[in-house]
Design a protein around this motif. Structure first.
Motif, PDB file in Angstrom:
ATOM      1  N   ILE A 166       0.802  -1.232   0.000  1.00 14.61           N
ATOM      2  CA  ILE A 166       0.000   0.000   0.000  1.00 14.61           C
ATOM      3  C   ILE A 166       0.827   1.272   0.000  1.00 14.61           C
ATOM      4  N   GLU A 167       1.738   1.385   0.946  1.00 15.07           N
ATOM      5  CA  GLU A 167       2.383   2.675   1.202  1.00 15.07           C
ATOM      6  C   GLU A 167       3.170   3.252   0.022  1.00 15.07           C
ATOM      7  N   PRO A 168       3.948   2.450  -0.726  1.00 11.42           N
ATOM      8  CA  PRO A 168       4.670   3.040  -1.874  1.00 11.42           C
ATOM      9  C   PRO A 168       3.722   3.617  -2.924  1.00 11.42           C
ATOM     10  N   ARG A 169       2.577   2.952  -3.145  1.00 11.80           N
ATOM     11  CA  ARG A 169       1.606   3.434  -4.147  1.00 11.80           C
ATOM     12  C   ARG A 169       1.028   4.787  -3.731  1.00 11.80           C
ATOM     13  N   LEU A 170       0.622   4.882  -2.473  1.00 13.74           N
ATOM     14  CA  LEU A 170       0.015   6.126  -2.001  1.00 13.74           C
ATOM     15  C   LEU A 170       1.035   7.256  -1.956  1.00 13.74           C
ATOM     16  N   GLN A 171       2.248   6.941  -1.510  1.00 12.48           N
ATOM     17  CA  GLN A 171       3.267   7.986  -1.385  1.00 12.48           C
ATOM     18  C   GLN A 171       3.611   8.594  -2.743  1.00 12.48           C
ATOM     19  N   SER A 172       3.803   7.739  -3.749  1.00  5.87           N
ATOM     20  CA  SER A 172       4.230   8.228  -5.061  1.00  5.87           C
ATOM     21  C   SER A 172       3.087   8.830  -5.876  1.00  5.87           C
ATOM     22  N   ALA A 173       1.884   8.244  -5.767  1.00  8.15           N
ATOM     23  CA  ALA A 173       0.784   8.673  -6.626  1.00  8.15           C
ATOM     24  C   ALA A 173      -0.141   9.699  -5.984  1.00  8.15           C
ATOM     25  N   VAL A 174      -0.153   9.766  -4.642  1.00  3.34           N
ATOM     26  CA  VAL A 174      -1.106  10.645  -3.959  1.00  3.34           C
ATOM     27  C   VAL A 174      -0.406  11.765  -3.198  1.00  3.34           C
ATOM     28  N   PHE A 175       0.447  11.402  -2.245  1.00  2.00           N
ATOM     29  CA  PHE A 175       0.964  12.403  -1.311  1.00  2.00           C
ATOM     30  C   PHE A 175       2.094  13.261  -1.870  1.00  2.00           C
ATOM     31  N   ASN A 176       2.981  12.670  -2.626  1.00  3.03           N
ATOM     32  CA  ASN A 176       4.055  13.479  -3.220  1.00  3.03           C
ATOM     33  C   ASN A 176       3.520  14.574  -4.139  1.00  3.03           C
ATOM     34  N   PRO A 177       2.547  14.265  -5.031  1.00  2.00           N
ATOM     35  CA  PRO A 177       1.985  15.337  -5.872  1.00  2.00           C
ATOM     36  C   PRO A 177       1.285  16.434  -5.062  1.00  2.00           C
ATOM     37  N   ILE A 178       0.582  16.056  -3.994  1.00  2.00           N
ATOM     38  CA  ILE A 178      -0.090  17.061  -3.156  1.00  2.00           C
ATOM     39  C   ILE A 178       0.929  17.984  -2.511  1.00  2.00           C
ATOM     40  N   LEU A 179       2.007  17.410  -1.986  1.00  2.00           N
ATOM     41  CA  LEU A 179       3.048  18.212  -1.336  1.00  2.00           C
ATOM     42  C   LEU A 179       3.796  19.082  -2.339  1.00  2.00           C
ATOM     43  N   ASP A 180       3.989  18.569  -3.558  1.00  2.00           N
ATOM     44  CA  ASP A 180       4.680  19.346  -4.590  1.00  2.00           C
ATOM     45  C   ASP A 180       3.852  20.554  -5.028  1.00  2.00           C
ATOM     46  N   ASN A 181       2.536  20.381  -5.074  1.00  2.00           N
ATOM     47  CA  ASN A 181       1.648  21.449  -5.559  1.00  2.00           C
ATOM     48  C   ASN A 181       1.205  22.403  -4.458  1.00  2.00           C
ATOM     49  N   ASN A 182       1.437  22.028  -3.201  1.00  2.21           N
ATOM     50  CA  ASN A 182       1.027  22.876  -2.078  1.00  2.21           C
ATOM     51  C   ASN A 182       2.173  22.972  -1.079  1.00  2.21           C
ATOM     52  N   SER A 183       2.959  24.012  -1.176  1.00  3.24           N
ATOM     53  CA  SER A 183       4.140  24.159  -0.305  1.00  3.24           C
ATOM     54  C   SER A 183       3.766  24.439   1.145  1.00  3.24           C
ATOM     55  N   ASP A 184       2.547  24.928   1.384  1.00  2.00           N
ATOM     56  CA  ASP A 184       2.147  25.274   2.749  1.00  2.00           C
ATOM     57  C   ASP A 184       1.266  24.199   3.381  1.00  2.00           C
ATOM     58  N   ILE A 185       1.360  22.967   2.867  1.00  2.00           N
ATOM     59  CA  ILE A 185       0.559  21.844   3.376  1.00  2.00           C
ATOM     60  C   ILE A 185       1.476  20.813   4.024  1.00  2.00           C
ATOM     61  N   TYR A 186       1.038  20.242   5.134  1.00  2.00           N
ATOM     62  CA  TYR A 186       1.777  19.121   5.736  1.00  2.00           C
ATOM     63  C   TYR A 186       0.878  17.886   5.750  1.00  2.00           C
ATOM     64  N   ILE A 187       1.493  16.710   5.711  1.00  2.00           N
ATOM     65  CA  ILE A 187       0.761  15.439   5.782  1.00  2.00           C
ATOM     66  C   ILE A 187       1.410  14.583   6.867  1.00  2.00           C
TER      67      ILE A 187
END
Length: 314
Positions: free
Chosen positions: A187-208
């Motif tokens: 699970i975790e590699p799929r979510l990290q690469s496809a979901v969370f990394n893009p969100i963090l890249d597009n939103n510099s003021d967001i934390y997860i």
């Protein structure tokens, strides 16, 4: 209100587990025959209500699963999503699995409502509002010696109640043998690469802030074994808040059952009564001793006076 979705759900499920003999098996049935995130959302809403002070626990407002409002100000959004573990596994014909797509869509949609609140909302959004995304991972395996029908149609003829037959069938088909990788590795590699990394890249003021994958419950229904896991993600604006560590050596809480509390009170009362009786007895004995001494003293005085009178007569 400080939220920990995993702890809240576990607390509510533990309350049920103590009261129902077939708790795990009943939940396994609900998981296989319907979407279990609806059931868990109900339980979580109840537990949030029990833990709230002045906050309002709202359900299904503005298409939000659960929302916490304080004086008409939204402080927390909670989204629950149920997916099958097998749906994360790599498929050579598909670039991104349906599970990953649905989780990505839900997180982005709910996060956008915090960052850019719709104008139609009648309530304001707190500056430190958070999204708590609860991913519910369902893992289904067949019992030993189970023969899987060759087609899904034949499978559903045997088990017509399994509404999610397609995913159940696929899960059993892929996991007839022992799994090569742990759930975390799937699970975790799929979510990290496809979901969370893009969100963090597009939103510099967001934390997860990511939680661990924990088993929520397990049970059996007919020829199937069901294990359900929970992982929560806290998404908010600004830097990630630091966890406050509590020194367990200094602060210690003890839970008592009601009958234990009553028994403790009774013992305390008995001890107090015994001490009181002992103190009264001690006081009484002292008083009697003093009276006896006074009496003896008076007798001695009388004897001495009598002797003096006799001497004078002589």
């Amino acid at each position: 209100m400080k939220l920990n979705v995993t702890d809240l759900l576990k607390k509510r499920l533990n309350k049920l587990d103590k009261n129902f003999k077939h708790f795990g098996d009943d939940l396994a049935y609900l998981t296989l025959t319907s979407r279990n995130d609806g059931t868990l959302k109900d339980l979580l809403g109840i537990q949030l209500l029990r833990n709230s002070d002045s906050e309002t626990v709202a359900r299904e407002i503005a298409r939000l699963d659960l929302a916490i409002l304080d004086n008409n100000e939204l402080s927390n959004i909670i989204k629950l999503k149920s997916v099958y573990v097998q749906d994360f596994e790599q498929n050579p014909t598909v670039e991104e699995s349906n599970a990953v797509k649905s989780i990505k869509r839900d997180i982005e949609d709910n996060l956008n409502k915090i960052v850019n609140p719709p104008k139609s909302w009648t309530y304001t959004v707190s500056e430190d509002a958070k999204l708590h995304f609860a991913a519910i991972y369902v893992d289904v395996q067949a019992k030993k010696k189970f023969e899987l029908p060759e087609t899904k149609t034949e499978f559903l003829k045997l088990y017509p109640e399994l509404k999610e037959g397609d995913l159940v069938y696929k899960s059993i088909f892929r996991h007839r043998e022992a799994r090569d990788y742990s759930i975390e590795e799937i699970i975790e590699p799929r979510l990290q690469s496809a979901v969370f990394n893009p969100i963090l890249d597009n939103n510099s003021d967001i934390y997860i802030k990511k939680g661990d994958i924990e088993e929520l419950y397990k049970g059996k229904y007919k020829d199937f074994k069901v294990q359900v896991y929970l992982q929560t993600y806290e998404v908010g604006q600004g830097p990630e808040p630091e966890d406050v560590e509590i020194d367990e050596a200094v602060i210690e809480t003890v839970d008592f059952e009601p009958n234990e509390v009553e028994a403790t009170i009774e013992v305390d009362e008995i001890v107090k009564e015994a001490r009181k009786t002992k103190e009264n007895k001690s006081s009484s004995d002292t008083l009697n001793d003093n009276k006896s001494k006074d009496k003896d003293s008076k007798k001695d005085t009388k004897k001495k006076d009598k002797k003096k009178k006799n001497k004078k007569k002589k």
